[in-house]
Design an enzyme around this catalytic site. Structure first.
Site, PDB file in Angstrom:
ATOM      1  N   LYS A  18      -4.594   6.119 -12.849  1.00  0.00           N
ATOM      2  CA  LYS A  18      -3.298   5.431 -12.961  1.00  0.00           C
ATOM      3  C   LYS A  18      -3.296   4.090 -12.243  1.00  0.00           C
ATOM      4  CE  LYS A  18       0.525   7.912 -12.488  1.00  0.00           C
ATOM      5  NZ  LYS A  18       1.460   8.944 -11.958  1.00  0.00           N
ATOM      6  N   ARG A  75     -19.075   8.138   1.553  1.00  0.00           N
ATOM      7  CA  ARG A  75     -20.112   7.174   1.214  1.00  0.00           C
ATOM      8  C   ARG A  75     -21.241   7.240   2.230  1.00  0.00           C
ATOM      9  NH1 ARG A  75     -16.105   2.229  -0.393  1.00  0.00           N
ATOM     10  NH2 ARG A  75     -14.828   3.230   1.210  1.00  0.00           N
ATOM     11  N   GLY A  88      -5.066   4.512   2.432  1.00  0.00           N
ATOM     12  CA  GLY A  88      -5.034   3.474   3.453  1.00  0.00           C
ATOM     13  C   GLY A  88      -4.466   3.991   4.765  1.00  0.00           C
ATOM     14  N   ASP A 100       0.860  -1.182   0.000  1.00  0.00           N
ATOM     15  CA  ASP A 100       0.000   0.000   0.000  1.00  0.00           C
ATOM     16  C   ASP A 100       0.895   1.230   0.000  1.00  0.00           C
ATOM     17  OD1 ASP A 100      -2.055   2.027   0.760  1.00  0.00           O
ATOM     18  OD2 ASP A 100      -3.257   0.267   1.299  1.00  0.00           O
ATOM     19  N   THR A 116     -20.317  -2.042   0.031  1.00  0.00           N
ATOM     20  CA  THR A 116     -19.874  -2.857   1.157  1.00  0.00           C
ATOM     21  C   THR A 116     -19.614  -1.954   2.360  1.00  0.00           C
ATOM     22  OG1 THR A 116     -18.843  -4.383  -0.385  1.00  0.00           O
ATOM     23  CG2 THR A 116     -18.153  -4.538   1.885  1.00  0.00           C
ATOM     24  N   TYR A 143     -13.230   7.074 -12.054  1.00  0.00           N
ATOM     25  CA  TYR A 143     -13.330   5.830 -11.301  1.00  0.00           C
ATOM     26  C   TYR A 143     -13.997   4.745 -12.146  1.00  0.00           C
ATOM     27  CZ  TYR A 143     -14.223   2.688  -7.350  1.00  0.00           C
ATOM     28  OH  TYR A 143     -14.253   1.611  -6.502  1.00  0.00           O
ATOM     29  N   VAL A 195       1.754   0.879  -6.578  1.00  0.00           N
ATOM     30  CA  VAL A 195       1.705  -0.160  -7.614  1.00  0.00           C
ATOM     31  C   VAL A 195       1.719   0.400  -9.034  1.00  0.00           C
ATOM     32  CG1 VAL A 195       0.557  -1.832  -6.119  1.00  0.00           C
ATOM     33  CG2 VAL A 195      -0.829  -0.316  -7.559  1.00  0.00           C
TER      34      VAL A 195
END
Length: 326
Positions: free
Chosen positions: A94, A189, A39, A34, A178, A148, A60
């Protein structure tokens, strides 16, 4: 016998951290990765003392090097909330494009099976209800949510290309809304936003008239679905979510009842391209994986509320992260 090794990207995020727990519990050696842009190390700090867990602070979208063998890769690195991907649109694109490409390249080099985390956002503002995996979606590529939505659609395309052209073992999950412990209260959210407002004594903000629907799946159920899909032989996309649908107005009222708050519900204009309906058709998950959700919303909401309530009060008032877009 040596443990099987799994790389989990986005490991310090909400879902990534729960996946780390699941694979540690199942006896795997887990490599978490990460860059911590969204995060939080607090989500996985309980794993650091374990010899079967290691962590790489790495982006990443840059070349990924992991020494030794890998059996599985779970690619969950991505901003996932509207607040995040509207503030860091370039990074969002990206990680969906370059990050997925790098993970697929690693899977090919290591001969590892890879599961990529797509979402219901690939359906956009759907014209088909409930959404089946065969539906191609209704997405505005140049709208604010396009960064997104299209990142996830590209992710699916390049994953399938690696599967057909390079014979990489791939799995694609389409995750519907979720929730559960370790979500961020300020991520924008509906569920954490409502609970956060209730804890702070603020009126609950519903966008539009509240008639738009969502289908909420508890994190434990989702993680089980992910695990089953990874271990299956099915390479096409699979919806994993809870098909029990609720309007956001009714959902806000559920949160008020749960929290015992006396604040009001206030209404604001609906954001651009906000989906009017969300409900997964989970026939494939039932038939192929033998999976369906077990945790009802009342139980899941109670667990999630207890988690948020247990946080230090300064966390309730914490502002969303600020980002430098690159």
């Amino acid at each position: 016998m040596s443990r099987k090794r799994v790389l989990i990207t986005g490991a310090a995020g909400f879902l990534g951290s729960h996946l780390c727990d699941r694979f540690i519990k199942a006896g795997y050696h887990v490599i978490g990765m990460d860059n911590l842009i969204t995060g939080d190390l607090k989500n996985i700090e309980h794993l650091f003392p374990l010899e079967q867990f290691e962590f790489y602070n790495h982006d990443v979208t840059k070349f990924i090097h992991v020494p030794g063998e890998l059996d599985y890769i779970l690619h969950f690195a991505s901003p996932a909330s509207p607040i995040d991907y509207l503030k860091i649109p370039i990074q969002t694109l990206k990680v969906g494009a370059m990050g997925t490409h790098n993970c697929l390249g690693l899977a090919r080099a290591k001969k590892a099976r890879i599961l990529v985390a797509s979402t219901s956002e690939i359906y956009g503002d759907p014209l088909v209800h409930p959404q089946t995996e065969e539906y191609w979606g209704n997405v505005n590529p140049v709208g604010p949510r396009g960064v997104y939505d299209e990142a996830k659609r590209y992710m699916e395309s390049i994953t399938m290309a690696y599967h057909t052209f390079h014979q990489v073992e791939t799995r694609i999950i389409r995750i519907f809304n979720t929730y559960g412990p370790r979500m961020r209260l300020n991520d924008g959210r509906a569920l954490p936003a409502f609970i956060g407002q209730a804890l702070r004594g603020e009126d609950l903000t519903v966008f539009g008239d509240g008639s738009q629907t969502r289908s909420f799946c508890y994190v434990d159920d989702l993680v089980e679905g992910i695990y089953r899909l990874l271990m299956s032989d099915y390479a096409q996309p699979v919806n994993i979510g809870n098909p029990v649908e609720i309007t956001l107005k009714d959902f806000a009222e559920e949160v008020l009842k749960l929290t015992g708050s006396s604040v009001k519900i206030v209404y604001r204009p609906l954001p651009v391209d906000d989906p009017k309906q969300r409900k997964p058709n989970i026939t494939k998950a039932k038939e192929i994986l033998g999976w369906e959700p077990k945790v009802d919303r009342a139980e899941g909401l109670k667990n999630t509320y207890e988690y948020f309530k247990s946080l230090p009060p300064d966390e309730w008032f914490k502002q969303p992260k600020t980002f430098e877009s690159k």
